[in-house]
Motif scaffolding. Structure first.
Motif, short mmCIF file in Angstrom:
data_model
loop_
_atom_site.label_atom_id
_atom_site.label_comp_id
_atom_site.label_asym_id
_atom_site.label_seq_id
_atom_site.Cartn_x
_atom_site.Cartn_y
_atom_site.Cartn_z
N TYR A 196 -2.30 -1.98 2.06
CA TYR A 196 -1.86 -0.58 2.11
C TYR A 196 -2.56 0.15 3.25
O TYR A 196 -1.93 0.93 3.98
CB TYR A 196 -2.16 0.09 0.76
N PHE A 197 -3.84 -0.12 3.42
CA PHE A 197 -4.60 0.49 4.51
C PHE A 197 -4.07 0.02 5.86
O PHE A 197 -4.01 0.80 6.82
CB PHE A 197 -6.08 0.16 4.36
N MET A 198 -3.67 -1.25 5.95
CA MET A 198 -3.13 -1.79 7.20
C MET A 198 -1.86 -1.06 7.61
O MET A 198 -1.70 -0.69 8.78
CB MET A 198 -2.86 -3.29 7.05
N PHE A 199 -0.96 -0.82 6.65
CA PHE A 199 0.27 -0.11 6.97
C PHE A 199 -0.01 1.35 7.32
O PHE A 199 0.67 1.93 8.18
CB PHE A 199 1.24 -0.19 5.78
N GLN A 200 -1.01 1.95 6.68
CA GLN A 200 -1.41 3.31 7.02
C GLN A 200 -1.91 3.39 8.46
O GLN A 200 -1.59 4.33 9.20
CB GLN A 200 -2.51 3.78 6.06
N VAL A 201 -2.72 2.40 8.85
CA VAL A 201 -3.28 2.38 10.19
C VAL A 201 -2.17 2.22 11.23
O VAL A 201 -2.18 2.88 12.28
CB VAL A 201 -4.33 1.25 10.31
N MET A 202 -1.20 1.35 10.95
CA MET A 202 -0.08 1.17 11.87
C MET A 202 0.69 2.48 12.05
O MET A 202 1.05 2.85 13.18
CB MET A 202 0.85 0.07 11.35
N ARG A 203 0.93 3.17 10.95
CA ARG A 203 1.66 4.44 11.02
C ARG A 203 0.86 5.49 11.80
O ARG A 203 1.41 6.22 12.63
CB ARG A 203 1.96 4.94 9.61
#
Length: 258
Positions: free
Chosen positions: A242-249
């Protein structure tokens, strides 16, 4: 200018961003996936995305080369920041291996072709399986698909604050090491207590050869603790993804000046 020629240039730009993204993003960038399959996936998505876009602004062919370089950097950076986050699993495995005494027993990672810690490689493969179970690969593809909303092709000049971008990358690196430490703490803490106990035994029972008893004991304790903590490791992985997708966004918003 011929519409077909303009569309070809626009399609090429979309394909460049997708190809650069698949070169660095976790799961899709691994050597175990055939190159033809990667090219096929990138081309398929490029066709779907380019059909919905208007490339009339590409009548100025001089801007094409600038846009090609820009799209390459955008695709590489989005995939790379996701790869940095998921590398926390192997860093945590390195911490664990060092405490277990497996630091010298590195193995070749078939996905990247580099050496990786033994336990780190095991946890990394488990994490990839969890990523597939949670449909993370679909979310990764969804992320690059919607990156054109944050960083549109027709936006020739990006309002990127390079100071905030550098600060963001530094914070991502720091957060990666913090996550790795948090993942390794339960096992490393138990091994520290084992080392402390062996030290006390060595002082109280000098006849006991701690070097002979210590290594197999630490390996046994490590595997027991690892089995007991796999449930919590699964929960940590869900938060990590979830944190990885947040960072990408967040990176897309910074690059696009949103």
């Amino acid at each position: 200018m011929d519409y077909l020629f303009i569309y070809t240039m626009g399609f090429s730009l979309v394909l460049i961003r997708l190809s650069a993204f698949f070169l660095t993003v976790p799961l899709f960038s691994y050597r175990t996936i055939p190159s033809m399959l990667k090219i096929g996936i990138a081309t398929f998505f490029a066709i779907i995305i380019s059909i919905q876009m208007d490339f009339s602004y590409l009548e100025n062919t001089e801007a094409f080369f600038y846009l090609a370089i820009r799209e390459t950097l955008i695709g590489l950076s989005i995939g790379l920041v996701a790869f940095i986050i998921i590398t926390a699993i192997q860093v945590a495995g390195g911490f664990i291996d060092f405490q277990m005494g497996f630091a010298i027993a590195n193995v070749i990672d078939p996905q990247t072709g580099t050496q990786s810690p033994l336990i780190g490689q095991y946890l990394y493969i488990f994490a990839l399986l969890v990523l597939l179970i949670l449909d993370g690969h679909h979310l990764i593809l969804d992320g690059i698909f919607y990156s054109y909303e944050f960083i549109p092709l027709e936006k020739m000049v990006l309002n990127t604050n390079f100071a905030s971008l550098a600060d963001f990358v530094a914070r991502v690196f720091g957060q990666m090491f913090i996550i790795a430490f948090q993942m390794a703490v339960p096992l490393v803490g138990c091994l520290f207590l084992v080392d402390l106990s062996l030290g006390i035994m060595a002082r109280t029972v000098p006849q006991l050869n701690v070097f002979v008893v210590g290594l197999p004991l630490k390996i046994l304790v490590s595997f027991i603790v690892l089995i007991l903590t796999m449930g919590s490791f699964y929960i940590v992985l869900k938060k990590l993804f979830y944190f990885m997708f947040q960072v990408m966004r967040s990176l897309m918003e910074i690059i696009g000046g949103v």
